[in-house]
Enzyme design. Sequence first.
Site, PDB file in Angstrom:
ATOM      1  CB  SER A 162      -1.016   0.073   0.914  1.00 10.35           C
ATOM      2  OG  SER A 162      -0.204   0.191   2.254  1.00 10.35           O
ATOM      3  CE1 TYR A 175       1.923  -2.248   2.724  1.00 11.81           C
ATOM      4  CE2 TYR A 175       2.447  -2.804   5.732  1.00 11.81           C
ATOM      5  CZ  TYR A 175       1.859  -2.943   5.035  1.00 11.81           C
ATOM      6  OH  TYR A 175       0.528  -3.168   4.430  1.00 11.81           O
TER       7      TYR A 175
END
Length: 175
Positions: A162, A175
């Site tokens: 994301s 991430y």
Amino acid sequence: KTMNLFVELLLFLVTLLYSYLEAFVKLFVPVRRKSLSGELVLITGAGHGVGRATALEFAKRQSRLVLWDINKHGVEETAAECQKLGATVQTFVVDCSKREEIYSAADKPHLQQALASVTGVVGLAGWEAFSNTCSWQKKREARAFLPVMMNNNYGHIVTVASAAGHFVIPYMVAY
């Protein structure tokens, strides 16, 4: 204070010049791509979208694939497309958002054998982000392949998730 500003400006200009020079050289001397032929890559979320596209790219590079997805029909379609490109593919229906399904899948003997030689993991589904790199060893999904990669001093783990990757947040190394 003026001298400090001058030194910082000079350092900035030198860094900028070096960066442009490096980029110019890379235009004419391309970086040698790593061969993925024969690498065993586990891809989660491989049934559609980015996961399917990722699987197809690895298949084009003659990687061996283990594909996980919640959607049986989607992951089988992806596998068929990858096999047309010459890749060896194993598929498993796993809901990566449910830890117990990951545990169950990792306990299956035929999957344990496949995961024993995984050299790459591309996570597109169900990754638990709040951890540091070393604590991944404590999580079931990483326990299957991270220790082997560390012992062999070889392997790659890539997570695609994301917009959280654009911000610095403690313990979000996934991430």
